[in-house]
Design an enzyme around this catalytic site. Sequence first.
Site, PDB file in Angstrom:
ATOM      1  N   GLU A  41      40.489 -82.218  17.792  1.00 49.88           N
ATOM      2  CA  GLU A  41      39.602 -83.074  19.229  1.00 49.88           C
ATOM      3  C   GLU A  41      38.976 -83.131  18.847  1.00 49.88           C
ATOM      4  O   GLU A  41      37.479 -83.147  18.236  1.00 49.88           O
ATOM      5  CB  GLU A  41      39.760 -81.137  20.426  1.00 49.88           C
ATOM      6  CG  GLU A  41      39.030 -81.997  21.385  1.00 49.88           C
ATOM      7  CD  GLU A  41      38.383 -81.218  22.811  1.00 49.88           C
ATOM      8  OE1 GLU A  41      38.754 -79.587  22.462  1.00 49.88           O
ATOM      9  OE2 GLU A  41      38.148 -81.501  23.419  1.00 49.88           O
ATOM     10  N   ASP A  82      33.449 -91.371  25.090  1.00 50.24           N
ATOM     11  CA  ASP A  82      32.814 -92.459  26.571  1.00 50.24           C
ATOM     12  C   ASP A  82      33.463 -93.605  26.017  1.00 50.24           C
ATOM     13  O   ASP A  82      33.064 -94.442  25.105  1.00 50.24           O
ATOM     14  CB  ASP A  82      30.929 -92.590  25.048  1.00 50.24           C
ATOM     15  CG  ASP A  82      29.709 -91.219  24.879  1.00 50.24           C
ATOM     16  OD1 ASP A  82      30.255 -90.414  25.948  1.00 50.24           O
ATOM     17  OD2 ASP A  82      29.532 -91.132  24.086  1.00 50.24           O
ATOM     18  N   ASP A 114      32.070 -82.390  17.852  1.00 49.93           N
ATOM     19  CA  ASP A 114      31.396 -83.377  18.078  1.00 49.93           C
ATOM     20  C   ASP A 114      30.425 -82.786  17.292  1.00 49.93           C
ATOM     21  O   ASP A 114      29.925 -82.583  16.081  1.00 49.93           O
ATOM     22  CB  ASP A 114      31.148 -82.606  18.919  1.00 49.93           C
ATOM     23  CG  ASP A 114      30.465 -83.091  20.325  1.00 49.93           C
ATOM     24  OD1 ASP A 114      31.025 -83.683  21.313  1.00 49.93           O
ATOM     25  OD2 ASP A 114      29.639 -83.695  19.748  1.00 49.93           O
ATOM     26  N   LYS A 139      30.589-101.924  27.051  1.00 50.31           N
ATOM     27  CA  LYS A 139      29.278-102.791  27.022  1.00 50.31           C
ATOM     28  C   LYS A 139      29.977-103.720  26.192  1.00 50.31           C
ATOM     29  O   LYS A 139      30.552-103.700  25.099  1.00 50.31           O
ATOM     30  CB  LYS A 139      28.214-102.269  26.496  1.00 50.31           C
ATOM     31  CG  LYS A 139      27.441-102.244  27.853  1.00 50.31           C
ATOM     32  CD  LYS A 139      25.681-101.679  26.941  1.00 50.31           C
ATOM     33  CE  LYS A 139      24.996-100.803  27.880  1.00 50.31           C
ATOM     34  NZ  LYS A 139      24.500-100.116  27.353  1.00 50.31           N
ATOM     35  N   ASP A 185      39.415 -90.904  31.983  1.00 52.03           N
ATOM     36  CA  ASP A 185      39.214 -91.625  33.386  1.00 52.03           C
ATOM     37  C   ASP A 185      38.770 -93.430  33.308  1.00 52.03           C
ATOM     38  O   ASP A 185      38.385 -93.104  34.684  1.00 52.03           O
ATOM     39  CB  ASP A 185      37.787 -90.513  34.253  1.00 52.03           C
ATOM     40  CG  ASP A 185      36.517 -91.327  33.598  1.00 52.03           C
ATOM     41  OD1 ASP A 185      35.914 -90.811  32.532  1.00 52.03           O
ATOM     42  OD2 ASP A 185      35.454 -91.196  34.221  1.00 52.03           O
TER      43      ASP A 185
HETATM   44  C1  LIG Z   1      31.652 -87.776  27.686  1.00 51.69           C
HETATM   45  S1  LIG Z   1      31.753 -86.852  26.270  1.00 51.69           S
HETATM   46  C2  LIG Z   1      33.501 -85.513  26.305  1.00 51.69           C
HETATM   47  C3  LIG Z   1      32.901 -83.827  26.133  1.00 51.69           C
HETATM   48  C4  LIG Z   1      34.314 -83.329  25.918  1.00 51.69           C
HETATM   49  N1  LIG Z   1      35.539 -83.816  25.711  1.00 51.69           N
HETATM   50  C5  LIG Z   1      34.955 -83.146  27.941  1.00 51.69           C
HETATM   51  O1  LIG Z   1      35.629 -84.113  28.141  1.00 51.69           O
HETATM   52  O2  LIG Z   1      33.825 -82.633  28.039  1.00 51.69           O
HETATM   53  C6  LIG Z   1      31.868 -87.435  25.191  1.00 51.69           C
HETATM   54  C7  LIG Z   1      31.640 -86.160  23.495  1.00 51.69           C
HETATM   55  O3  LIG Z   1      31.689 -86.984  22.529  1.00 51.69           O
HETATM   56  C8  LIG Z   1      30.586 -86.992  21.721  1.00 51.69           C
HETATM   57  N2  LIG Z   1      30.724 -88.341  20.355  1.00 51.69           N
HETATM   58  C9  LIG Z   1      30.199 -89.263  21.062  1.00 51.69           C
HETATM   59  N3  LIG Z   1      30.247 -89.819  19.621  1.00 51.69           N
HETATM   60  C10 LIG Z   1      30.431 -88.957  18.836  1.00 51.69           C
HETATM   61  C11 LIG Z   1      30.554 -89.659  17.406  1.00 51.69           C
HETATM   62  N4  LIG Z   1      30.224 -90.554  16.996  1.00 51.69           N
HETATM   63  N5  LIG Z   1      30.682 -88.234  16.735  1.00 51.69           N
HETATM   64  C12 LIG Z   1      30.431 -86.953  17.059  1.00 51.69           C
HETATM   65  N6  LIG Z   1      30.405 -86.848  18.888  1.00 51.69           N
HETATM   66  C13 LIG Z   1      30.240 -87.782  19.389  1.00 51.69           C
HETATM   67  C14 LIG Z   1      28.914 -86.091  22.416  1.00 51.69           C
HETATM   68  O4  LIG Z   1      28.518 -85.468  21.824  1.00 51.69           O
HETATM   69  C15 LIG Z   1      29.823 -85.575  23.387  1.00 51.69           C
HETATM   70  O5  LIG Z   1      30.102 -84.501  23.816  1.00 51.69           O
END
Ligand SMILES: C[S@@+](CC[C@H](N)C(=O)[O-])C[C@H]1O[C@@H](n2cnc3c(N)ncnc32)[C@H](O)[C@@H]1O
Length: 235
Positions: free
Chosen positions: A51, A125, A76, A129, A161
């Site tokens: 995941e 994310d 993560d 942009k 989403d």
């Molecule tokens: C919007 S959150 C979604 C978290 C989880 N999947 C949820 O749906 O609740 C995006 C997650 O991706 C992690 N993340 C973003 N870019 C990352 C990267 N390059 N390497 C590791 N983690 C990353 C962030 O730390 C964050 O916890």
Amino acid sequence: MGKDKLRKFAENLTFDNLVQPEFDEIFHRDHALKGRWAADFFKNGKPITLELGCGKGEYTVGLGAADPERYFLGIDIKGARMWRGAKTATEMGLANVGFLRTRIEFIESFFAPEEVSEIWITFPDPQLKKGREKKRLTSPVFLAWYARFLAPGGVIHLKTDSRELHDYTLRVIEANGLPCEIASADIYGERLDEVDPALTLKTTYERRFLEEGKPITYLRFGLDGRRSFEMVYDE
Ligand SMILES: C[S@@+](CC[C@H](N)C(=O)[O-])C[C@H]1O[C@@H](n2cnc3c(N)ncnc32)[C@H](O)[C@@H]1O
């Protein structure tokens, strides 16, 4: 840094199911667990599901609890979020669940060819942009990394989403002629959760988006044994 974060970081060091490599363990080199996750970490030879951007690890824990015959590894960079998943998995005694704290950009250092059978990307994310296409976790740049370790027939699941990220990923799939098993612009509206129990799991971000009344989209696709992919940019 807050006391709660410090407490979680300290407790993270006590979890057997959490790997937190130092930078020099992976920078321009392979991690010791590469090709060895099933044998050395999970201690058995079963398929591994990742995941990516797991946050609190709801998918990793939920899928792991439902299927003890497979391994599930949440990745993560944020240790305080991952603490929740590692703690829950420990309390539930889930020996088939683990967490890896690293940047996804280093993922090649961790997995050997065919070591992973499935990848879930949950509410990443969207990086909408201008000029950020290569940062998206479903961009051809990332797909080429995943292709190095995804087993034949392996699938990628994207739950988001973001209609923009969903549509962008569809364009990547189409531009590269990849096999797309499911494309849904609204999982719950189309009642896909009633046919696939995995889709009933909800992450922290997903609950937030559902409260806001946003449709949740889903894609399930494969890489067709390909190693390189044509880059796709926003129009
Ligand atoms: C919007 S959150 C979604 C978290 C989880 N999947 C949820 O749906 O609740 C995006 C997650 O991706 C992690 N993340 C973003 N870019 C990352 C990267 N390059 N390497 C590791 N983690 C990353 C962030 O730390 C964050 O916890």
